[in-house]
Design a protein around this motif. Structure first.
Motif, mmCIF file in Angstrom:
data_model
loop_
_atom_site.group_PDB
_atom_site.id
_atom_site.type_symbol
_atom_site.label_atom_id
_atom_site.label_comp_id
_atom_site.label_asym_id
_atom_site.label_seq_id
_atom_site.Cartn_x
_atom_site.Cartn_y
_atom_site.Cartn_z
ATOM 1 N N PRO A 178 3.176 4.893 3.807
ATOM 2 C CA PRO A 178 2.445 5.829 4.176
ATOM 3 C C PRO A 178 3.308 7.571 3.689
ATOM 4 O O PRO A 178 4.016 7.781 3.178
ATOM 5 C CB PRO A 178 2.541 6.077 5.799
ATOM 6 N N ALA A 209 0.795 -0.958 -0.349
ATOM 7 C CA ALA A 209 0.245 0.089 0.247
ATOM 8 C C ALA A 209 1.076 1.141 0.073
ATOM 9 O O ALA A 209 1.758 1.399 1.291
ATOM 10 C CB ALA A 209 -0.873 -0.253 1.344
ATOM 11 N N LYS A 211 -5.702 -3.408 3.184
ATOM 12 C CA LYS A 211 -5.962 -4.145 4.575
ATOM 13 C C LYS A 211 -6.684 -5.042 4.404
ATOM 14 O O LYS A 211 -6.700 -6.670 5.150
ATOM 15 C CB LYS A 211 -5.888 -3.120 5.774
ATOM 16 N N GLU A 236 -0.672 2.211 8.756
ATOM 17 C CA GLU A 236 1.080 1.366 8.355
ATOM 18 C C GLU A 236 1.924 0.932 9.445
ATOM 19 O O GLU A 236 2.570 -0.716 9.441
ATOM 20 C CB GLU A 236 2.198 2.423 8.352
ATOM 21 N N MET A 256 -4.407 2.707 2.657
ATOM 22 C CA MET A 256 -3.410 1.170 3.539
ATOM 23 C C MET A 256 -4.686 0.408 4.841
ATOM 24 O O MET A 256 -4.435 -0.443 4.164
ATOM 25 C CB MET A 256 -2.571 2.056 4.766
ATOM 26 N N CYS A 279 3.681 -1.216 3.908
ATOM 27 C CA CYS A 279 2.754 0.180 3.386
ATOM 28 C C CYS A 279 3.999 0.705 3.364
ATOM 29 O O CYS A 279 4.854 1.302 4.687
ATOM 30 C CB CYS A 279 2.112 0.456 4.589
#
Length: 406
Positions: free
Chosen positions: A162, A110, A121, A170, A117, A160
């Motif tokens: 961010p 992500a 998930k 994250e 994110m 992740c």
């Protein structure tokens, strides 16, 4: 546990009878690490990586750089899904999972803010287990061994990167997706949702607009303060929350007013990852329906509602106020005086920061009408964060809080 039971058991200091603390994500932090995304993700078992992002981030060129980083590490990019909106939706999640399946992916990466994110998930859960989004809504709802009592079954490796400094998704086990038809935000939390890897690189926030840096930074501040005063506080979370607040005090305004300040941006990424917790309070209870019904960005809603929550909670008992005094000291507010005066001073300090970073301070400025208050109160009462607030809050109290914030 009913809210009243949780509050009857309130313990705001001393050796706690019980708490749980989990930190399951490997964090790497440093400049230029997006170029080594493949090298790091390979350590988590990824081979064919499905990248999840949005069109704005893709337009900045960051995804091209991440893709190069993935392949330079010896991995393959199975596909890129860039259709995540600001408030991700159930159908977006299910389309993302289906696209990853069709691409033959075995892992998710992500690259984006909280919506991206959180989409990755939940899409990962649908991808790994099958079924639909609603099957995994709630806390500890993922499939488990031993007739549901054992360890949760794993999902595909998730990493992740961010591109905002606020959500903390994250490094958290929580996710939120909006049901646009019902106008509610669905909450998810379970251990497999902890990403295996978080890459904190200031290059990923280099194009972040100041207004979003401000809103997400205030979201991180809200996480830290609410986590510190929650009935579910813990010494482990305290250490993270207070240091997150120190870093936010030192870096948030710098990151907003001088976006080229790489050090401030990098430190805000770290602060956001330290601040996140699943134990929040009524600021979030108020902000979730503001987003669900009126589309108020989450960080903006938190910035508006936080001072009112502080004033209310600080009047709830000296044990609660003692925690706010420590927050006040860290944020540079006056920690002395009576409980109410201290709470007012801290709320004013938070409002001062909100003004400094250019965010609105009233819900009426962001499209919330007075006649919407009963709807917002209903949502706040039913929000899970209300259970973790240190002071009991019912319909009358939420009504007054929303009126004050309007």
């Amino acid at each position: 546990m009913e809210a009243s039971e949780a509050l009857d058991a309130r313990q705001m200091a001393g050796f706690k009878d019980f708490y749980q603390f989990v930190w399951a994500t490997r964090v790497v932090s440093g400049k230029g690490l997006v170029d080594g995304a493949g090298f790091e993700f390979a350590k988590e078992g990824a081979h064919r990586v499905f990248v999840v992002t949005d069109k704005v981030i893709r337009g900045t060129g960051l995804i091209d750089r991440v893709e190069s980083g993935v392949t330079d590490g010896g991995l393959e990019v199975a596909g890129v899904f860039d259709h995540v909106p600001q408030d991700s939706a159930i159908d977006t999640v299910e389309r993302c999972a289906a696209a990853a399946k069709e691409a033959g992916a075995d892992s998710f990466l992500a690259v984006g803010g909280g919506s991206v994110m959180d989409t990755a998930k939940i899409a990962d859960a649908v991808f790994s287990y099958g079924g639909g989004v609603h099957e995994y809504e709630g806390i500890y709802t993922l499939p488990r061994e031993d007739d549901g009592l054992g360890a949760p079954l794993p999902i595909a490796p998730l990493a992740c990167i961010p591109t905002t400094s606020g959500t903390g998704s994250e490094v958290s086990m929580a996710a939120v997706v909006k049901d646009h038809e019902a106008k509610v935000k669905l909450e998810f939390a379970d251990f497999p949702f902890f990403p295996r890897l978080a890459i904190l690189d200031p290059d990923s926030t280099a194009t972040l607009p100041p207004a979003i840096a401000a809103a997400t930074g205030m979201d991180a501040m809200t996480h830290a303060i609410e986590g510190y005063v929650s009935v579910d506080w813990s010494p482990h979370n305290d250490a993270q929350a207070l240091h997150a607040l120190r870093m936010i005090r030192q870096n948030l305004e710098r990151a907003v007013h001088t976006p080229e300040d790489e050090e401030a941006r990098g430190n805000m990424l770290i602060a956001a990852s330290l601040a996140i917790t699943a134990s929040l309070g009524i600021t979030h209870s108020m902000s979730h329906p503001c987003g669900g019904h009126y589309g108020v960005p989450h960080g903006v809603a938190n910035a508006i509602n936080l001072p009112h929550s502080i004033r209310y909670n600080a009047r709830g008992g000296s044990d609660i106020a003692a925690r706010y005094r420590e927050v006040a000291e860290v944020l540079g507010s006056e920690p002395g005086g009576g409980d109410a005066d201290m709470g007012d001073a801290l709320a004013d300090r938070v409002s001062e920061i909100t003004s400094s970073v250019g965010l609105p301070k009233r819900l009426s400025e962001v499209g919330v009408p007075e006649e919407g208050i009963p709807l917002l109160v209903e949502g706040a009462i039913g929000d899970g964060c209300t259970l973790m607030n240190p002071r009991e809050t019912g319909e009358d109290e939420f009504t007054e809080l929303f009126k004050a914030a309007l």
